[in-house]
Scaffold this motif. Structure first.
Motif, short mmCIF file in Angstrom:
data_model
loop_
_atom_site.label_atom_id
_atom_site.label_comp_id
_atom_site.label_asym_id
_atom_site.label_seq_id
_atom_site.Cartn_x
_atom_site.Cartn_y
_atom_site.Cartn_z
N TYR B 148 3.47 -1.78 -14.08
CA TYR B 148 3.87 -3.00 -12.81
C TYR B 148 3.78 -3.09 -12.22
O TYR B 148 4.35 -1.47 -10.97
N SER B 149 2.69 -3.95 -11.03
CA SER B 149 2.18 -3.70 -9.92
C SER B 149 3.20 -3.82 -8.77
O SER B 149 3.64 -4.27 -8.92
N ALA B 150 3.26 -2.75 -7.59
CA ALA B 150 4.25 -2.70 -6.69
C ALA B 150 3.32 -2.48 -5.80
O ALA B 150 2.19 -1.27 -5.62
N ARG B 151 4.23 -2.66 -4.65
CA ARG B 151 3.59 -2.01 -2.86
C ARG B 151 4.53 -1.00 -2.64
O ARG B 151 5.96 -0.27 -2.73
N GLN B 152 4.03 0.13 -1.91
CA GLN B 152 4.42 1.69 -1.32
C GLN B 152 6.49 0.92 -0.93
O GLN B 152 5.82 -0.15 0.57
N LYS B 153 7.47 1.48 -0.87
CA LYS B 153 8.59 0.63 -0.19
C LYS B 153 8.85 1.53 1.37
O LYS B 153 7.91 2.86 0.95
N VAL B 154 8.57 0.97 2.17
CA VAL B 154 8.87 1.45 3.36
C VAL B 154 10.53 1.88 3.98
O VAL B 154 10.87 0.92 3.57
N GLU B 155 10.33 3.05 3.94
CA GLU B 155 11.76 3.39 4.42
C GLU B 155 12.60 3.40 5.18
O GLU B 155 11.55 3.63 6.45
N ARG B 156 13.37 2.99 5.71
CA ARG B 156 14.37 2.57 6.77
C ARG B 156 14.63 3.79 7.34
O ARG B 156 15.89 3.47 6.66
#
Lengths: 192, 156
Positions: B148-156
């Motif tokens: 499942y193509s996904a982007r890297q989640k940016v940790e906030r």
């Protein structure tokens, strides 16, 4: 000091500089690769196959996602943020509770006789569930498993799971197999 | 300090352009290497969802893409605003997936075929119904490795 022409700049080394820059860019640029969540689909079920024996209720971690993206985990509503820890607790069953999954003794390389959880995670979604939410749930489950594997790898070898060799990874995978079963989706809260 | 005296005559010598080809070639090489070829024209809008447990798709030749999303503006008149499947350059239905997978597999080298991976690039807002249909079709087509193509989640 008489009138003198400015000497021509020597351009012979220009090519060298150009190549240097070229090599610099060649080395430093990374091509953006596609990435995503890897999963393995179950093979198609033959029509004449008899249904598998039912699994005990305590061994199943049911997750339902409805069309409004709400989660129902083992009959109770839950937020996605809590899901990872709940899944970890389910697989580990640290207090050996009655309601949590059973264990079976299994011979594992490097570990000897080890208690392997019989727990299975069952995931079911509605046809109207948002894809992002489904992926988030999948992500949290994978995160739970990778954290479990990492913890065990650190306890045993003082290394992350990723850094272990193939045999060691396989041993850990036997202890924490990623068992996520996906049921056929329901079509209840259909959006029109 | 005569060295810094300004010259009186105004005509400047021509700049040597012998190295210009080098620079141009360098730029050419740079762009050749760093650009990834767009293989298909996207006919659907896709905004990838975010995830953290990402695995990289290493070999492009082993990956088959399935795009799912709402058709872009120019196609909305013909195909509506419901999420659609795009295979290669054309809109398709779930029924086309099996033959598409078979065709892609046929195009691969014999010993690469078991390593074939299918990547679903779907918009984050797609309802799961269509994704499930695709998954069932992939199971039937024996294309079981799924990404499942996904982007890297940016940790906030």
């Amino acid at each position: 000091m008489g009138k003198r022409d400015v000497p021509e700049v020597n351009a012979g080394s220009m090519a060298d500089i150009a190549f240097l820059l070229l090599i610099f860019f060649l080395v430093t640029t990374t091509m953006d690769t596609d990435s995503g969540l890897m999963t393995q689909l179950p093979p198609p079920v033959p029509i004449d196959q008899e249904p598998p024996p039912p699994i005990k209720d305590r061994n199943v971690f049911t997750i339902l996602i409805n069309s409004k993206n709400q989660l129902l985990v083992k009959g109770k509503p839950m937020r996605v943020e809590e899901l990872k820890d709940a899944a970890k607790e389910f697989v580990m069953n640290p207090n050996r509770e009655e309601k949590m999954p059973e264990f079976k003794q299994e011979e594992v390389d490097f570990f000897g006789l080890y208690e392997v959880s019989k727990g299975v995670i069952s995931l079911q979604n509605d046809n109207g569930t948002q894809y992002a939410r489904y992926l988030l749930v999948q992500n949290e489950l994978q995160r739970a498993y990778s954290e479990l594997r990492n913890e065990l790898a650190r306890r045993k070898w003082n290394k992350d799971y990723e850094q272990l060799n193939d045999d060691q990874q396989k041993a850990i995978r036997t202890i924490y197999p990623q068992r996520i079963s996906e049921a056929e989706p329901k079509n209840i809260g259909k959006k029109l | 300090m005569a060295r810094f005296r300004k010259k009186k005559s105004g005509n400047q010598p021509a700049i040597n352009t012998a190295s210009l080809p080098d620079i141009v070639f360098m730029l050419l090489f740079f762009f050749m290497v760093s650009t990834t070829m767009k293989e298909v024209t996207m006919k659907v809008n896709i905004q990838a969802p975010e995830a953290t447990e990402l695995a990289k798709l290493e070999k492009k030749s082993l990956v088959t893409y399935i795009y799912v999303g709402v058709p872009t503006k120019q196609y909305q008149k013909m195909y509506g605003t419901e999420p659609r499947i795009q295979l290669n350059d054309v809109f398709a239905t779930v029924g086309d997936i099996q033959s598409y997978i078979a065709q892609e597999r046929e195009a691969m080298k014999e010993n690469d075929r078991p390593k074939m991976t299918t990547s679903i690039k779907a918009d984050y807002d797609t309802p799961m119904g269509i994704i499930t249909d695709i998954k069932q079709a992939l199971r039937k087509a024996q294309a079981l490795k799924l990404n499942y193509s996904a982007r890297q989640k940016v940790e906030r």
